[in-house]
Design a protein around this motif. Structure first.
Motif, short mmCIF file in Angstrom:
data_model
loop_
_atom_site.label_atom_id
_atom_site.label_comp_id
_atom_site.label_asym_id
_atom_site.label_seq_id
_atom_site.Cartn_x
_atom_site.Cartn_y
_atom_site.Cartn_z
N LEU A 129 39.87 40.19 46.41
CA LEU A 129 38.93 40.88 45.52
C LEU A 129 39.54 41.07 44.14
N GLU A 130 40.83 41.38 44.09
CA GLU A 130 41.49 41.53 42.79
C GLU A 130 41.46 40.20 42.03
N GLY B 34 43.48 33.52 43.37
CA GLY B 34 44.47 34.05 42.43
C GLY B 34 45.00 33.00 41.48
N LYS C 147 46.66 39.57 31.27
CA LYS C 147 45.88 40.54 32.06
C LYS C 147 46.86 41.51 32.70
N TYR D 165 41.54 50.08 48.76
CA TYR D 165 40.86 49.31 47.72
C TYR D 165 39.79 50.21 47.12
N GLU E 178 38.04 39.43 40.64
CA GLU E 178 37.72 40.24 39.47
C GLU E 178 38.49 39.77 38.23
N MET E 179 39.77 39.47 38.42
CA MET E 179 40.60 39.15 37.26
C MET E 179 40.50 37.68 36.85
N GLU E 180 40.38 36.78 37.84
CA GLU E 180 40.45 35.35 37.52
C GLU E 180 39.18 34.58 37.88
N GLU F 202 42.16 31.41 35.65
CA GLU F 202 40.79 30.95 35.41
C GLU F 202 40.74 29.80 34.40
N ILE G 157 49.91 35.98 37.39
CA ILE G 157 49.12 34.77 37.67
C ILE G 157 49.25 33.80 36.50
N ASP G 158 49.11 34.35 35.31
CA ASP G 158 49.06 33.50 34.13
C ASP G 158 50.45 33.07 33.68
N MET H 26 49.93 40.86 34.98
CA MET H 26 49.74 40.10 36.22
C MET H 26 50.50 38.80 36.10
#
Lengths: 263, 399
Positions: free
Chosen positions: B120-121, B131, A32, A189, B124-126, B134, A14-15, A12
């Motif tokens: 929702l993703e 988005g 992740k 989903y 769950e992930m963060e 975390e 994001i990080d 992902m």
């Protein structure tokens, strides 16, 4: 009709991405992962064909135990079967090797349509689909944005995206491999409860590399990564265009753009 | 949700809807009916009728189900219809039915709205709906003055505090709202409160539950419950009314063990006890937007008013629709993450109502109301006439 969907798990974005010390791979610690976005559209396409015309949908992935989550997701989404080709995560596999492993499993199974995402979010190479079609010696069409029709004569009419808004429509004889572009549908989903419940109801077929009829003596990467490079973080600056009238502001804007060689 | 559970939920919905006598009083209070084309299916009893026939005629598949989904997810879950139904009709829990229907649609893989999938993703992930990473949840503390940080404990493990400030996702990640937690910290310090912030805080789960992802809500609830209990807190003070509502009504293992307060309640108590003294009074005309999850859902109408009357005196003016009659800002029920049909934006209607009573500041006590109203001020071209403030900002500035 048998449809096989190739699934890849990708990091992902994001990080913060960190590289290993040799700068040849992404540091997997604390990273992740989720299903490659393009693959979700391919899976949804397969499931919609199944709902409309009837089909058996098989999801296949090359990976370690982490890839199980992705395959359970496919089963919870109503794929009929999930196959995990077990690999050691630490060992680098290039896309030729991944395609070769999938080929070894698919080539001894019935299939009419093979779907892959157009490309991976991780390497962006768009290679697995093309190599797999070549290995299987079946026609391939890339960047598919619509399925026009499925004919009883064993062909499929598809629309492909080209450059600059152009597209073409072609008929492809099945068995065939299609690489799927995002936006072709709206992936469903799959709820966390469905994903939890499926683990008690369904099993993933695990295939160790030793079970594959492949000549591993020449099974080495055809390409290697020399170095990964992080993008430079641009220090963009916001500037308000001054001027007491619209004309004055427009003139100042043109002046700025000309100064930067953009106008 | 197992097939049996879906069938049970459907049976409950059918039973409850069959008690509706179609008086349509609920339409008069529904913000959706006011902001859309006003079709019967865009109001409460129309929605419940649509659910009723979708279940009875087995239409929870295909295009019909997608149309039903779009209708169901346009509800702000403000609860106005339920209050009206209790007052004037048979007291049907309409929002509860709408949310139960969303859960069914989600389990059948028809819901949620496409824009809500990423939400929702991310949850769950963060552990937040935006988005954002975390591990960067408490990064906002780096932008807070050092003297404000002296008193707060950032709980990473075994440390204990009496009062836990639950910051929430929007105040943690939305930099434009940084003044809200900053102001609350100022007031907490002024009161010499023994308080802390969780390093490992995650979303309370309200967006997941409103969107219909009950399983994900449970995961988040378990995580937060354990962390709050481990910190030994006697009380949780929330910034968002949505976190407040979740803790108070939906966290089954927490609500009876800890005192749960919205910050307006906590500070109103302190004001009454004489621990907070207003020194600087406000001379601008202000009005108050009741956040639905504080007011209509939990009956907290007077605590914020008590503070505002103390700060502004006669300059505090009520809008024509206030308390249980107030108009929703349009951000609840998962709508803040999606574009839904609005002929007229609810936030713009509300901004106009504030201007109509001569307000120069609209005060609220909810990060989502704050965002919605700020947008409403901009999109209605009223930036020079009125501004939006959180109650905490006014209180911190008046001490």
């Amino acid at each position: 009709m048998d449809i096989i969907v190739c699934i890849r798990q990708t990091p992902m974005l994001i990080d913060e991405i960190k590289f290993t010390a040799d700068e040849k791979s992404v540091d997997a610690a604390n990273l992740k992962r989720h299903i490659n976005e393009w693959d979700l559209y391919a899976l949804e396409l397969a499931l919609r064909i199944k709902a409309k015309d009837g089909a058996k949908v098989t999801a296949i992935s090359v990976g370690d135990t982490g890839a199980e989550e992705a395959l359970y997701y496919c089963l919870a989404a109503e794929a009929d079967e999930a196959i995990l080709i077990e690999r050691e995560e630490a060992k680098y596999l290039d896309n030729w090797m991944i395609a070769k492993l999938i080929y070894a499993v698919i080539s001894v199974r019935p299939y009419d349509l093979i779907l892959t995402g157009l490309q991976g979010e991780d390497d962006g190479c768009a290679e697995v689909g093309g190599i797999l079609a070549q290995l299987l010696k079946i026609p391939q069409s890339a960047v598919v944005i619509e399925i026009k029709s499925l004919s009883k004569d064993g062909s499929i009419v598809i629309q492909r995206e080209l450059e600059d808004g152009f597209s073409d429509i072609r008929r492809v004889k099945m068995p065939a491999l299609l690489t799927i572009q995002t936006g072709i549908n709206q992936p469903r989903y799959v709820s966390s409860m469905r994903r939890r419940a499926i683990k008690t109801k369904s099993k993933i077929t695990r295939i160790p590399l030793s079970d594959l009829s492949l000549d591993f003596s020449n099974f080495h990467p055809r390409k290697s990564i020399r170095r990964l490079i992080l993008p430079e973080i641009s220090s963009s600056k916001l500037e308000y265009i001054k001027g007491s009238t619209g004309t004055e502001q427009a003139e100042n804007l043109i002046g700025k753009l000309t100064e930067k060689g953009l106008f | 949700m197992e097939d049996q559970n879906i069938e049970d939920s459907e049976a409950q919905i059918l039973d409850m809807v069959s008690r509706c006598r179609n008086c349509n009083y609920c339409y008069s209070d529904c913000p959706l009916f006011e902001s859309t084309r006003g079709l019967p299916a865009q109001g409460p009893s129309g929605l419940t009728t649509a659910i009723y026939y979708a279940i009875r005629w087995n239409l929870l598949e295909g295009k019909d189900a997608e149309d039903l989904r779009d209708l169901l997810y346009s509800c702000t879950t403000c609860g106005s219809c339920e209050l009206r139904c209790k007052k004037s009709a048979t007291g049907i829990p309409i929002v509860e039915m709408i949310e139960a229907s969303r859960r069914i649609l989600l389990e059948k893989m028809i819901g949620p709205l496409p824009e809500q999938v990423k939400v929702l993703e991310a949850l769950e992930m963060e552990g937040n709906p935006y988005g954002e990473p975390e591990e960067k949840r408490t990064n906002w503390l780096e932008e807070i003055d050092e003297n404000l940080l002296e008193q707060v404990k950032v709980i990473k493990g075994e440390e204990q505090v009496e009062t836990m400030l639950f910051v929430g996702c929007t105040a943690s990640y939305e930099r434009d709202l940084l003044d809200i937690p900053r102001s609350i910290m100022k007031i907490m310090n002024h009161l010499d409160t023994n308080y802390g912030i969780l390093k490992q805080e995650k979303c309370c789960g309200d967006p997941a539950l409103r969107i219909g992802e009950a399983g994900l809500f449970e995961q988040l609830m378990e995580f937060n419950t354990e962390n709050l209990k481990n910190a030994g807190a006697k009380r949780v003070v929330t910034i968002s009314p949505h976190c407040y509502n979740s803790f108070k009504k939906e966290y089954h293992n927490l609500k009876d063990e800890l005192e749960i307060k919205h910050y307006t309640e906590f500070f109103a108590d302190q004001l009454e006890a004489g621990n907070l003294v207003i020194k600087k009074r406000l001379h601008s005309n202000i009005t108050y937007q009741d956040p639905c999850y504080l007011g209509k859902k939990n009956g907290v109408y007077e605590a914020p008013r008590q503070i505002l009357e103390e700060i502004a005196g006669d300059h505090f003016i009520e809008m024509e629709r206030n308390r249980a009659d107030s108009l929703c800002c349009g951000g609840g029920g998962g709508r803040i993450y999606a574009e839904v049909e609005e002929i007229k934006r609810l936030s713009e209607i509300r901004v106009q109502e504030a201007l109509d009573v001569g307000a120069e500041i609209i005060v609220t006590a909810c990060p989502w109301c704050y965002i919605q109203l700020t947008d409403g001020v901009k999109t209605s071209g009223n930036e020079n006439k009125i501004e939006v403030k959180d109650l905490s900002e006014l209180l911190a500035g008046s001490l």
